[in-house]
Design an enzyme around this catalytic site. Structure first.
Site, PDB file in Angstrom:
ATOM      1  N   ASP A  81       0.834  -1.199   0.000  1.00 29.39           N
ATOM      2  CA  ASP A  81       0.000   0.000   0.000  1.00 29.39           C
ATOM      3  C   ASP A  81       0.869   1.249   0.000  1.00 29.39           C
ATOM      4  O   ASP A  81       1.511   1.574   0.997  1.00 29.39           O
ATOM      5  CB  ASP A  81      -0.899  -0.019   1.244  1.00 29.39           C
ATOM      6  CG  ASP A  81      -1.870   1.148   1.287  1.00 29.39           C
ATOM      7  OD1 ASP A  81      -1.959   1.886   0.288  1.00 29.39           O
ATOM      8  OD2 ASP A  81      -2.534   1.311   2.322  1.00 29.39           O
ATOM      9  N   ASP A 297      -0.950   7.148  -7.437  1.00 33.60           N
ATOM     10  CA  ASP A 297      -1.089   6.052  -6.482  1.00 33.60           C
ATOM     11  C   ASP A 297      -1.257   4.716  -7.188  1.00 33.60           C
ATOM     12  O   ASP A 297      -2.307   4.407  -7.731  1.00 33.60           O
ATOM     13  CB  ASP A 297      -2.278   6.304  -5.562  1.00 33.60           C
ATOM     14  CG  ASP A 297      -2.478   5.163  -4.586  1.00 33.60           C
ATOM     15  OD1 ASP A 297      -1.490   4.731  -3.965  1.00 33.60           O
ATOM     16  OD2 ASP A 297      -3.614   4.670  -4.466  1.00 33.60           O
TER      17      ASP A 297
END
Length: 468
Positions: A81, A297
């Site tokens: 992540d 991201d």
């Protein structure tokens, strides 16, 4: 703080898998995952990594890595992540940890008492102050350093920090690695809430790759073991790819400035170009740092646009064409189409500060739901009038590009690239250059291979410093 107790040398690898590897296509769960993720943008990490993965919205999602931790060593699978700042594992005493996973990942609990190298982290520890942005109130010598993360959707994880050994794969030559051990601080999670308590898509924890001091990459960089830089290249053609923490010296790419002092990887957007239409983004005189920001991201599968931009993008994509639109899973705009989408639909370009451009082709943003159906990957982030108009660029935008994050110099850059090939990193002390590339990660016996094995390998380029 000397977190690593050994001389690593040069480059490290971590085995990583796609989170949705081998799973049936479920667009609702994919977007639900993104919604949970977008709600928890508050942290990140940095490392030198070659990686693998498939950012296709209908074929894959996030990634999970295999970590080897403790003494005796145990394997754990954790979600990768880039939008969070700590590594945590499910720990003994967990009140709501899943017993099984639809991913086929063995659900195991880390037990610090069974690891001879494990040590508790107390509130006076430097790491604890970094994780909490300052020393805890009423800190006493015997008080453990605790944490509890609550995400915007109510999902949460809590517990206490421990320090233990981690086994990494050091790159010793071109496509060659050897195991080496170090020490890292991570969370021992015993409390879970929300969707983290369900068995669907359950893994053994999360490893954050953010910019905060508590992240794994920041620990390594602060200790002088690794350059505070990383790169990834997601192969959306063959699957897999490259993810590297450290200095990638080839290919050379140009970079643009990040918005400074931000928890995420943000850059300023100036305009969005859709075919022959350009949407200029307005800037207020006293605009905030987040004004017209785009978050880069790789952990988000789809991509999200402010309502006013999303509406114009969808209109431009669909106007003037005889498309029979239909909703899939009550949220995705799809249509039947069997021809080459690049021949009829517009190229979309994001123009950033410093004349930097990111190009997204129709085959990227119009993903296949079935062989005869395409769906629009752009999603409406639903921002309200009083909220900042944030753009979030996820996997399908970043796929088939080498993206380099230079946290030391607060820059980011990318280039079109064949992610099934190699990149070159450098052993800074010896001056040796190594080739690193995608590596196949063997799936667990309980995984079902769907169309292709999704892989992710992480290479960490470490600076060679003697341990005092």
């Amino acid at each position: 703080m000397n977190e690593f107790s050994c001389d690593f040398g040069n480059i490290i690898t971590l085995n990583v898998k796609h989170k949705f590897a081998g799973q049936q296509r479920n667009l609702s769960s994919m977007k639900a995952h993104d919604m949970r993720r977008l709600a928890r943008f508050f942290s990140t990490v940095d490392i030198d990594i070659p990686l693998g993965g498939d950012g296709h919205p209908s074929g894959a999602g996030l990634y999970f890595a295999k970590l080897v931790i403790g003494n005796p060593a145990e394997e754990y699978h954790v979600q990768v992540d880039t939008g969070s700042d700590i590594l945590w594992l499910n720990c003994v005493g967990c009140d709501k940890c899943p017993k099984e996973s639809s991913l086929g990942v063995q659900q195991k609990l880390y037990d610090p008492k069974k690891s001879s190298s494990s040590k508790l982290v107390y509130c006076g520890d430097e790491f604890c102050s970094a994780a909490h942005d300052g020393k805890l109130e009423n800190c006493k010598n015997d008080r453990q350093c605790e944490y509890y993360i609550v995400y915007g959707d109510g999902t949460g994880n809590g517990g206490y920090f421990v320090r233990d050994t981690i086994q990494l794969q050091q790159v010793t030559g071109n496509l060659q690695t050897a195991p080496t051990n170090g020490t890292i601080v991570f969370g021992c999670g015993s409390k879970r809430s929300g969707d983290l308590s369900t068995s669907s898509e359950a893994v053994n924890g999360i490893i954050g790759f953010g910019q905060a001091n508590s992240s794994v990459i920041s620990q390594l960089a602060a200790d002088g073991k690794v350059k505070n830089k990383f790169a990834h290249c997601l192969d959306n053609v063959d699957g897999g790819g490259i993810f590297a923490i450290g200095e990638v010296i080839a290919p050379h790419i140009n970079k643009t400035r990040m918005i400074r002092k931000q928890s995420h990887y943000k850059i300023t957007t100036k305009a969005v170009e859709i075919g022959d239409t350009i949407i200029e983004l307005e800037t207020s005189f006293f605009g905030s740092a987040d004004e017209n920001a785009a978050i880069i991201d790789s952990g988000t599968t789809l991509s999200y646009l402010p309502t006013k931009i999303h509406t114009q993008v969808v209109e431009k994509i669909t106007s003037g064409k005889s498309l029979e639109m239909e909703k899939v899973s009550n949220q995705f705009s799809c249509f039947k189409y069997e021809k080459n989408v690049d021949d009829e639909f517009p190229v979309i370009k994001f123009h950033f500060k410093g004349s930097f451009v990111l190009t997204v082709y129709p085959h990227d943003y119009l993903f296949k739901y079935r062989d005869d159906m395409r769906c629009i990957g752009w999603q409406d982030n639903g921002s309200k009038e009083d909220e900042e108009d944030i753009i979030i660029l996820g996997d399908f935008v970043l796929s088939n590009k080498l993206v380099i994050y230079d946290i030391e110099n607060q820059t980011i850059g990318w280039t079109e690239y064949n992610c099934s090939s190699f990149v070159k990193v450098k052993d800074e002390k010896a001056g040796t250059e190594y080739m690193v590339g995608p590596h196949i990660v063997s799936s667990a016996s309980s995984f079902t291979v769907q169309a292709i094995l999704i892989l992710l390998s992480i290479f960490i380029y470490l600076m060679h410093f003697p341990i005092a």
